[in-house]
Design an enzyme around this catalytic site. Structure first.
Site, short mmCIF file in Angstrom:
data_model
loop_
_atom_site.label_atom_id
_atom_site.label_comp_id
_atom_site.label_asym_id
_atom_site.label_seq_id
_atom_site.Cartn_x
_atom_site.Cartn_y
_atom_site.Cartn_z
N SER A 45 15.05 -4.46 17.57
CA SER A 45 15.07 -3.31 16.67
C SER A 45 16.28 -2.44 16.91
CB SER A 45 13.78 -2.50 16.82
OG SER A 45 13.63 -2.03 18.14
N GLU A 46 16.76 -2.40 18.16
CA GLU A 46 17.93 -1.58 18.47
C GLU A 46 18.72 -2.18 19.61
OE1 GLU A 46 15.71 2.52 17.17
OE2 GLU A 46 15.11 1.19 18.76
N CYS A 47 20.00 -1.81 19.64
CA CYS A 47 20.92 -2.28 20.67
C CYS A 47 21.85 -1.12 21.02
CB CYS A 47 21.72 -3.47 20.14
SG CYS A 47 22.85 -4.22 21.32
N PHE A 65 22.66 1.29 17.80
CA PHE A 65 22.56 0.56 16.54
C PHE A 65 21.14 0.06 16.33
CE2 PHE A 65 27.04 0.61 17.21
CZ PHE A 65 27.61 0.54 15.95
N HIS A 76 13.37 5.01 22.72
CA HIS A 76 13.13 3.99 23.75
C HIS A 76 14.43 3.44 24.28
CE1 HIS A 76 13.79 0.53 20.98
NE2 HIS A 76 13.78 -0.20 22.07
#
Length: 280
Positions: A45-47, A65, A76
């Site tokens: 979901s995110e990086c 991102f 998170h």
């Protein structure tokens, strides 16, 4: 070019039960297209990408991102990035406090063993949701309007529309569908648990990214932070409390919310799941 990589599990009650985040450390020299391409490829979901700070008050700077979309803040991954930074030898200048620089400014992170907590940033938008937007949100969620207790903007970077429902059971029963309302959605749904349960509320977070269909985030720090500001200010909850998220996805997310003279703190356990390097 090879850089250090960590994948961190955040907010899980135990290892591999929370929300993963990919963290690339030493990302200077990478251009925006490389950052976006890796974030999409990671399929998380995110990086995040860790860079030297440009503000002398910060330990490091992070770019965030959500697949191809850059965000000023997300919860998170703030904790996951801090855990990765600590894992590669980062040492805070102040005891038990890391200062992260991100699009939302300087963000303090409290370190207590395996539990990390960030200071909830101020909301960029709050207040009531317009009736026509709330009607569309209710239709996307497929929920009986009679089950809606309240709604408010919970925008602290990710532009969550917060919807308070009558119970955790109603929250868990949702099967949302945005096909009849295409477009960008960030919907946070909250419901109180039964008296006597350890967690006080159950949350679910639904979002779209670009042209993607509606997705569910396992455990969401930004939503929990803004929801805490809303519900504590409204007197619907008292701190400290424990929130539960990820149940519908088979996860065991647990978010700890506390408050002191400095504000609201949102935290949870963090676990290094994968260590290595990534080549660009």
């Amino acid at each position: 070019m090879a850089t250090i990589f960590r994948q961190i599990d955040v907010f899980g009650e135990g290892p591999y039960t929370g929300n993963p985040v990919a963290v690339v450390l030493g990302a200077e020299g990478l251009d925006d297209e490389q950052l976006r391409a890796f974030s999409v490829w990671s399929n998380l979901s995110e990086c995040t990408f860790v860079l030297p700070p440009t503000d002398p008050g910060a330990e490091y700077r992070v770019r965030i991102f959500s697949l191809s979309t850059e965000l000023p803040f997300a919860g998170h991954l703030t904790l996951g990035t801090a855990r990765a930074w600590l894992d590669v030898g980062g040492t805070p200048r102040r005891p038990e406090t890391i200062v992260q620089q991100c699009g939302a400014g300087l963000l303090p992170i409290r370190v207590t063993g395996e539990v990390l907590a960030f200071a909830a940033p101020p909301r960029l938008r709050s207040g009531p949701v317009a009736p026509e937007l709330l009607q569309a949100v209710v239709e996307v969620l497929g929920v009986d309007p009679a089950a809606v207790v309240d709604a408010e903007w919970l925008d602290n970077g990710p532009g969550w529309v917060g919807v308070l429902l009558d119970s955790a059971e109603t929250v868990l029963s949702l099967e949302p569908d945005s096909s009849h309302h295409p477009g960008r959605w960030d919907i946070g749904v909250i419901g109180p648990t039964r008296p006597g349960e350890e967690a006080r509320i159950e949350l679910r977070a639904f979002f779209t990214d670009g042209d993607s269909p509606l997705r569910e985030d396992p455990v969401t720090g930004s939503l929990n932070a803004a929801a805490a500001q809303w519900l504590l200010d409204a007197g619907r909850l008292c701190a400290p409390y424990l929130a539960r998220q990820g149940t519908a996805l088979g996860r065991q997310g647990r978010v700890m919310v506390d408050m002191d003279e400095r504000g609201i703190w949102v935290g949870g356990r963090t676990h290094v799941a994968i260590s290595g390097t990534v080549a660009f």
